[in-house]
Design a protein around this motif. Structure first.
Motif, PDB file in Angstrom:
ATOM      1  N   ASP A  24       0.854  -1.194   0.000  1.00 27.58           N
ATOM      2  CA  ASP A  24       0.000   0.000   0.000  1.00 27.58           C
ATOM      3  C   ASP A  24       0.890   1.244   0.000  1.00 27.58           C
ATOM      4  OD1 ASP A  24      -2.145   1.711   0.100  1.00 27.58           O
ATOM      5  OD2 ASP A  24      -2.408   1.515   2.288  1.00 27.58           O
ATOM      6  N   PRO A  25       1.616   1.483  -1.096  1.00 32.03           N
ATOM      7  CA  PRO A  25       2.557   2.618  -1.134  1.00 32.03           C
ATOM      8  C   PRO A  25       1.817   3.945  -0.969  1.00 32.03           C
ATOM      9  CG  PRO A  25       2.213   1.739  -3.333  1.00 32.03           C
ATOM     10  CD  PRO A  25       1.540   0.777  -2.384  1.00 32.03           C
ATOM     11  N   MET A  26       2.471   4.857  -0.350  1.00 33.07           N
ATOM     12  CA  MET A  26       1.834   6.143  -0.085  1.00 33.07           C
ATOM     13  C   MET A  26       1.796   7.000  -1.348  1.00 33.07           C
ATOM     14  SD  MET A  26       4.838   8.129   1.997  1.00 33.07           S
ATOM     15  CE  MET A  26       6.403   8.534   1.223  1.00 33.07           C
ATOM     16  N   ASP A  27       0.862   7.915  -1.367  1.00 34.16           N
ATOM     17  CA  ASP A  27       0.697   8.840  -2.491  1.00 34.16           C
ATOM     18  C   ASP A  27       1.789   9.914  -2.414  1.00 34.16           C
ATOM     19  OD1 ASP A  27      -0.105  10.423  -4.533  1.00 34.16           O
ATOM     20  OD2 ASP A  27      -1.985  11.072  -3.623  1.00 34.16           O
ATOM     21  N   THR A  28       2.619   9.972  -3.449  1.00 35.58           N
ATOM     22  CA  THR A  28       3.731  10.935  -3.447  1.00 35.58           C
ATOM     23  C   THR A  28       3.357  12.287  -4.071  1.00 35.58           C
ATOM     24  OG1 THR A  28       4.524  10.077  -5.574  1.00 35.58           O
ATOM     25  CG2 THR A  28       5.435   9.074  -3.554  1.00 35.58           C
ATOM     26  N   HIS A  29       2.093  12.434  -4.433  1.00 42.50           N
ATOM     27  CA  HIS A  29       1.680  13.682  -5.095  1.00 42.50           C
ATOM     28  C   HIS A  29       1.951  14.900  -4.196  1.00 42.50           C
ATOM     29  CE1 HIS A  29      -0.631  16.517  -7.479  1.00 42.50           C
ATOM     30  NE2 HIS A  29      -1.297  16.852  -6.380  1.00 42.50           N
ATOM     31  N   GLU A  30       1.622  14.766  -2.891  1.00 45.62           N
ATOM     32  CA  GLU A  30       1.809  15.893  -1.978  1.00 45.62           C
ATOM     33  C   GLU A  30       3.293  16.240  -1.827  1.00 45.62           C
ATOM     34  OE1 GLU A  30       0.904  17.191   2.674  1.00 45.62           O
ATOM     35  OE2 GLU A  30       0.041  15.345   1.838  1.00 45.62           O
ATOM     36  N   PHE A  31       4.134  15.200  -1.724  1.00 44.88           N
ATOM     37  CA  PHE A  31       5.565  15.446  -1.586  1.00 44.88           C
ATOM     38  C   PHE A  31       6.128  16.117  -2.841  1.00 44.88           C
ATOM     39  CE2 PHE A  31       4.981  11.902   1.444  1.00 44.88           C
ATOM     40  CZ  PHE A  31       5.482  12.512   2.578  1.00 44.88           C
ATOM     41  N   THR A  32       5.670  15.634  -4.023  1.00 45.24           N
ATOM     42  CA  THR A  32       6.130  16.239  -5.280  1.00 45.24           C
ATOM     43  C   THR A  32       5.742  17.708  -5.353  1.00 45.24           C
ATOM     44  OG1 THR A  32       5.893  14.105  -6.409  1.00 45.24           O
ATOM     45  CG2 THR A  32       6.044  16.082  -7.788  1.00 45.24           C
ATOM     46  N   SER A  33       4.520  17.996  -4.916  1.00 45.42           N
ATOM     47  CA  SER A  33       4.045  19.377  -4.913  1.00 45.42           C
ATOM     48  C   SER A  33       4.905  20.258  -4.005  1.00 45.42           C
ATOM     49  CB  SER A  33       2.583  19.414  -4.467  1.00 45.42           C
ATOM     50  OG  SER A  33       2.129  20.760  -4.360  1.00 45.42           O
ATOM     51  N   GLN A  34       5.300  19.714  -2.839  1.00 42.43           N
ATOM     52  CA  GLN A  34       6.126  20.476  -1.909  1.00 42.43           C
ATOM     53  C   GLN A  34       7.526  20.722  -2.471  1.00 42.43           C
ATOM     54  OE1 GLN A  34       4.989  17.935   1.686  1.00 42.43           O
ATOM     55  NE2 GLN A  34       5.211  19.950   2.620  1.00 42.43           N
ATOM     56  N   LEU A  35       8.068  19.724  -3.191  1.00 40.99           N
ATOM     57  CA  LEU A  35       9.377  19.896  -3.819  1.00 40.99           C
ATOM     58  C   LEU A  35       9.320  21.006  -4.871  1.00 40.99           C
ATOM     59  CD1 LEU A  35      10.635  16.217  -4.233  1.00 40.99           C
ATOM     60  CD2 LEU A  35      11.671  18.014  -2.826  1.00 40.99           C
TER      61      LEU A  35
ATOM     62  N   SER B 299      10.475  26.669  -6.413  1.00 37.62           N
ATOM     63  CA  SER B 299       9.964  28.004  -6.732  1.00 37.62           C
ATOM     64  C   SER B 299      10.512  29.049  -5.765  1.00 37.62           C
ATOM     65  CB  SER B 299       8.431  27.986  -6.682  1.00 37.62           C
ATOM     66  OG  SER B 299       7.920  29.288  -6.906  1.00 37.62           O
ATOM     67  N   VAL B 300      10.563  28.685  -4.473  1.00 40.55           N
ATOM     68  CA  VAL B 300      11.091  29.613  -3.467  1.00 40.55           C
ATOM     69  C   VAL B 300      12.565  29.885  -3.717  1.00 40.55           C
ATOM     70  CG1 VAL B 300      11.624  29.899  -1.020  1.00 40.55           C
ATOM     71  CG2 VAL B 300       9.396  29.008  -1.705  1.00 40.55           C
ATOM     72  N   GLU B 301      13.326  28.831  -4.061  1.00 37.67           N
ATOM     73  CA  GLU B 301      14.749  29.020  -4.311  1.00 37.67           C
ATOM     74  C   GLU B 301      14.969  29.932  -5.515  1.00 37.67           C
ATOM     75  OE1 GLU B 301      18.737  26.350  -4.347  1.00 37.67           O
ATOM     76  OE2 GLU B 301      17.161  25.740  -5.740  1.00 37.67           O
ATOM     77  N   GLN B 302      14.151  29.780  -6.543  1.00 33.88           N
ATOM     78  CA  GLN B 302      14.278  30.632  -7.718  1.00 33.88           C
ATOM     79  C   GLN B 302      14.042  32.093  -7.356  1.00 33.88           C
ATOM     80  OE1 GLN B 302      11.404  29.906 -10.844  1.00 33.88           O
ATOM     81  NE2 GLN B 302      12.738  30.772 -12.402  1.00 33.88           N
TER      82      GLN B 302
END
Length: 230
Positions: free
Chosen positions: A47-58, A63-66
């Motif tokens: 039951d792997p976790m959804d990585t969508h939220e982590f990808t969004s945070q990355l 964006s912040v670094e830019q």
């Protein structure tokens, strides 16, 4: 630990606002990646976790670094522009400026300042204080409305010649009702230096700093008799 193409740039001055923001971003990113790796290591393979939220945070981190890098570039441009302005300001060396303010230099035993009254005054007192805050000179001022010049010969109330340096003038004026009136002051001084003082473009009249935005006029400094003979 820096992953995912987000770089911890070392080109940013760590003492600048952009540099401090970059350091904070790196700390937050490392903390985020540590949590992400920990969760990936302990996830249920069935039951792997959804990585969508982590990808969004990355993406948000990127964006912040830019934005931080854009701010760093802007800070560098402002710094270069300020350096060029300081170079231009050196053309004022030796000239006399009039500046709004009350702190003025006594230069070669002479000083000049002005005070402006909006209306008639019933009394006006000119006071000059030393850098130590001591009242060294007092005189009666003009009462009519308008701008009044005053030249001080650098002598105190006892006739002693005061040393060159920074002094402060205050003109207290009262109206017919005995209320204190608003008085605008300006001072004159010969420009002896230029630079950036606490981020502000500044001219120096001896030890007296004057910000560029307070300058009212610029004129050539009159030559002394000795200079005129040279």
């Amino acid at each position: 630990m820096i992953l995912g193409g987000i770089s911890g740039s070392t080109s940013t001055d760590p003492t600048s606002q952009a540099g401090q923001a970059q350091q904070k971003l790196n700390e937050d990113l490392n903390h985020f990646l540590t949590l992400l790796i920990t969760q990936l290591e302990h996830q249920d393979p069935l039951d792997p976790m959804d990585t969508h939220e982590f990808t969004s945070q990355l993406v948000q981190f990127a964006s912040v670094e830019q934005q931080i890098q854009q701010n760093a570039n802007l800070e560098q441009m402002i710094s270069l522009q300020s350096a060029n302005l300081v170079t231009d300001m050196t053309n004022l060396l030796g000239n006399t400026i009039e500046s709004s303010g009350q702190k003025f230099p006594l230069d070669n035993g002479q000083a000049e300042f002005t005070y402006s009254l909006a209306n008639n005054a019933t009394e006006a007192t000119i006071s000059v204080r030393s850098a130590a805050g001591l009242n060294v000179f007092t005189a009666t001022g003009e009462l009519s409305p308008g701008k009044h010049n005053f030249v001080w010969n650098g002598k105190d109330n006892l006739g002693n010649q005061m040393p060159d340096g920074q002094y402060t003038v205050t003109v207290n004026a009262k109206d017919a009702q005995g209320n204190l009136m608003d008085v605008e002051h300006s001072i004159f001084g010969r420009v002896t230096g230029a630079g950036i003082d606490n981020g502000v473009l500044t001219l120096f009249l001896g030890t007296t700093p004057v910000s560029m935005d307070s300058i009212l006029s610029i004129k050539e400094t009159p030559k002394t008799p000795e200079e005129g003979q040279s």
